[in-house]
Write a protein that holds these residues in place. Structure first.
Motif, PDB file in Angstrom:
ATOM      1  N   SER A   1       0.830  -1.200   0.000  1.00 13.61           N
ATOM      2  CA  SER A   1       0.000   0.000   0.000  1.00 13.61           C
ATOM      3  C   SER A   1       0.868   1.254   0.000  1.00 13.61           C
ATOM      4  CB  SER A   1      -0.903  -0.010   1.238  1.00 13.61           C
ATOM      5  OG  SER A   1      -1.759   1.112   1.256  1.00 13.61           O
TER       6      SER A   1
ATOM      7  N   LEU B   1       2.208   1.881  -3.489  1.00 11.73           N
ATOM      8  CA  LEU B   1       1.202   2.495  -4.359  1.00 11.73           C
ATOM      9  C   LEU B   1       1.070   3.992  -4.082  1.00 11.73           C
ATOM     10  CD1 LEU B   1      -1.633  -0.206  -4.264  1.00 11.73           C
ATOM     11  CD2 LEU B   1      -0.178   0.384  -6.207  1.00 11.73           C
TER      12      LEU B   1
ATOM     13  N   THR C   1      -8.605  12.154  -9.345  1.00 13.98           N
ATOM     14  CA  THR C   1      -7.749  11.004  -9.654  1.00 13.98           C
ATOM     15  C   THR C   1      -6.847  10.677  -8.479  1.00 13.98           C
ATOM     16  OG1 THR C   1      -7.753  11.648 -11.994  1.00 13.98           O
ATOM     17  CG2 THR C   1      -6.064  10.099 -11.278  1.00 13.98           C
TER      18      THR C   1
ATOM     19  N   ALA D   1      -8.847   8.927  -5.878  1.00 14.66           N
ATOM     20  CA  ALA D   1      -9.120   7.549  -6.287  1.00 14.66           C
ATOM     21  C   ALA D   1      -7.905   6.660  -6.022  1.00 14.66           C
ATOM     22  CB  ALA D   1      -9.495   7.506  -7.761  1.00 14.66           C
ATOM     23  N   GLY D   2      -6.711   7.181  -6.281  1.00 12.71           N
ATOM     24  CA  GLY D   2      -5.493   6.425  -5.991  1.00 12.71           C
ATOM     25  C   GLY D   2      -5.329   6.166  -4.505  1.00 12.71           C
ATOM     26  N   GLN D   3      -5.705   7.119  -3.683  1.00 13.73           N
ATOM     27  CA  GLN D   3      -5.640   6.927  -2.238  1.00 13.73           C
ATOM     28  C   GLN D   3      -6.617   5.845  -1.791  1.00 13.73           C
ATOM     29  OE1 GLN D   3      -6.380  10.818  -0.597  1.00 13.73           O
ATOM     30  NE2 GLN D   3      -4.421  11.652  -1.297  1.00 13.73           N
TER      31      GLN D   3
ATOM     32  N   LEU E   1      -7.528   3.343  -3.566  1.00 17.00           N
ATOM     33  CA  LEU E   1      -6.950   2.068  -3.992  1.00 17.00           C
ATOM     34  C   LEU E   1      -5.923   1.577  -2.978  1.00 17.00           C
ATOM     35  CD1 LEU E   1      -6.540  -0.181  -6.067  1.00 17.00           C
ATOM     36  CD2 LEU E   1      -4.892   1.310  -7.250  1.00 17.00           C
ATOM     37  N   ALA E   2      -5.076   2.479  -2.502  1.00 15.75           N
ATOM     38  CA  ALA E   2      -4.069   2.102  -1.509  1.00 15.75           C
ATOM     39  C   ALA E   2      -4.735   1.620  -0.218  1.00 15.75           C
ATOM     40  CB  ALA E   2      -3.144   3.286  -1.223  1.00 15.75           C
TER      41      ALA E   2
ATOM     42  N   PHE F   1      -7.727   0.301  -0.021  1.00 17.00           N
ATOM     43  CA  PHE F   1      -8.343  -0.995  -0.343  1.00 17.00           C
ATOM     44  C   PHE F   1      -7.337  -2.132  -0.182  1.00 17.00           C
ATOM     45  CE2 PHE F   1      -8.960  -4.279  -3.617  1.00 17.00           C
ATOM     46  CZ  PHE F   1     -10.157  -4.820  -3.193  1.00 17.00           C
ATOM     47  N   VAL F   2      -6.096  -1.896  -0.610  1.00 16.68           N
ATOM     48  CA  VAL F   2      -5.046  -2.910  -0.457  1.00 16.68           C
ATOM     49  C   VAL F   2      -4.815  -3.211   1.022  1.00 16.68           C
ATOM     50  CG1 VAL F   2      -2.583  -3.363  -0.787  1.00 16.68           C
ATOM     51  CG2 VAL F   2      -3.920  -2.380  -2.648  1.00 16.68           C
TER      52      VAL F   2
ATOM     53  N   LYS G   1      -7.759  -5.306   2.250  1.00 23.37           N
ATOM     54  CA  LYS G   1      -7.673  -6.660   1.677  1.00 23.37           C
ATOM     55  C   LYS G   1      -6.602  -7.495   2.382  1.00 23.37           C
ATOM     56  CE  LYS G   1      -7.718  -8.921  -2.842  1.00 23.37           C
ATOM     57  NZ  LYS G   1      -6.739  -9.985  -2.573  1.00 23.37           N
TER      58      LYS G   1
END
Length: 352
Positions: free
Chosen positions: A78, A81, A98, A101-103, A105-106, A108-109, A112
């Protein structure tokens, strides 16, 4: 403990060695922060890529001294990313949407990988929502705090030190080692980022600090004594949180977008109060240390006293916020004493 200290020392030495290399690379490829006469007042371009050096020193020091477990790998992935996202943003090509959105995603990792808030009395979906809210908030809080030489990195060191104490008390080696590596990396960077800074960490470094401290504080153990100690990580990270909430409140009152750069930060208002950059940064360090100390006390004392400590702290912060809202920043200039005017000013504001 010896291995923990070794991790800290290795990270610091790697950072001291790597930051000048990153600086030369940034200058060679034109990755610099240019003064704009509006919010960025340094007298010459200052290179970025300090965040990349911090990240590499952190990662290599852990590789030498600590075994990567699944949760550690999740945090490292994370962090990777978020560093890549920050590097791209340092080129000025990402829109706020954008970048956000990238934050996500990080974060989310992280989720997960099993890195998330877990409060037994709450359903899982609430824990996930709180995790996202906490992580996005802390990532952007440290990014917003990065407005003066040495400010964000120094506050990051202090916050990491208090979280490391909590991890050591709880016997959590993974958290302690990662925080030791982060502290060493940031201290090595501070050698070059102290006023007048020869390099900036950029969004890559500021967001990396936020992600690491947000994630590591989130999975620490605080409630062995009572539930009020859930406030401990909030207090330890209180300085960037307070600054972010203050900026959001002021920009809301002024009808400005939250992510628009403006001279509304605590540090800039203290500059308008007549303090030098060094005085503002040191005062911020003191504030971070006081809040961190209160956070540890909240864990250690009985619940009733913890409630009183937390309430008094919030009241003091509210009084400070009211006082700072009355500082006039409409002139767009910063009051400086004779000592505060260096040969090469590197103050900048509103870097989001």
């Amino acid at each position: 403990m010896i291995l923990l200290i070794l991790t800290f020392v290795v990270a610091m030495l790697l950072s001291i060695y790597g930051v000048p290399i990153a600086r030369r690379a940034a200058l060679k490829f034109g990755i610099v922060d240019n003064p704009d006469g509006r919010l960025k007042h340094q007298r010459e371009p200052v290179p970025y890529l300090g965040g990349l050096a911090i990240y590499l020193a952190f990662l290599v020091s852990l590789a030498f001294t600590f075994e990567f477990r699944q949760d550690v790998l999740g945090i490292v992935l994370s962090g990777t990313l978020i560093v890549m996202l920050g590097l791209i943003d340092d080129f000025g090509v990402l829109s706020p949407g954008t970048k956000l959105a990238g934050q996500f995603l990080a974060v989310f990792v992280l989720i997960k990988s099993g890195i998330r808030i877990e409060i037994a009395s709450l359903p899982d979906w609430v824990d996930v929502v709180l995790t996202v809210f906490w992580m996005i908030g802390i990532i952007n809080a440290f990014n917003l705090l990065d407005i003066m030489d040495g400010l964000s990195a120094g506050v990051g060191v202090i916050s990491a030190a208090f979280l490391c104490v909590v991890a050591i008390l709880n016997g959590d080696q993974a958290i302690a080692f990662m925080l030791a590596a982060l502290m060493g990396s940031l201290l090595g960077f501070l050698r070059y980022n102290w006023r007048p800074a020869s390099i900036y960490m950029g969004d890559s470094g500021a967001m990396f600090i936020g992600l690491m401290l947000g994630a590591l504080s989130m999975i620490g153990k605080y409630t062995t004594g009572h539930s009020v100690s859930l406030l401990t990580p909030v207090l330890i990270l209180g300085m960037p949180i307070f600054d972010t909430l203050f900026v959001m409140y002021i920009r809301f009152l002024r009808g400005l977008p939250v992510f628009l750069g403006s001279p509304d930060h605590l540090a800039i208002r203290l500059r308008h109060w007549g303090l030098s950059v060094t005085q503002v940064v040191l005062l911020s360090y003191l504030g971070a240390a006081l809040l961190g100390g209160i956070g540890l006390l909240v864990m250690a004392v009985p619940q009733d006293l913890a409630v009183v400590l937390s309430g008094v702290t919030v009241l003091c912060l509210a009084v400070a916020a009211v006082a700072l809202t009355r500082v006039n920043v409409s002139t767009g200039t910063v009051a400086m004493s004779a000592e505060a005017v260096p040969a090469r000013s590197t103050e900048r504001t509103g870097v989001v």
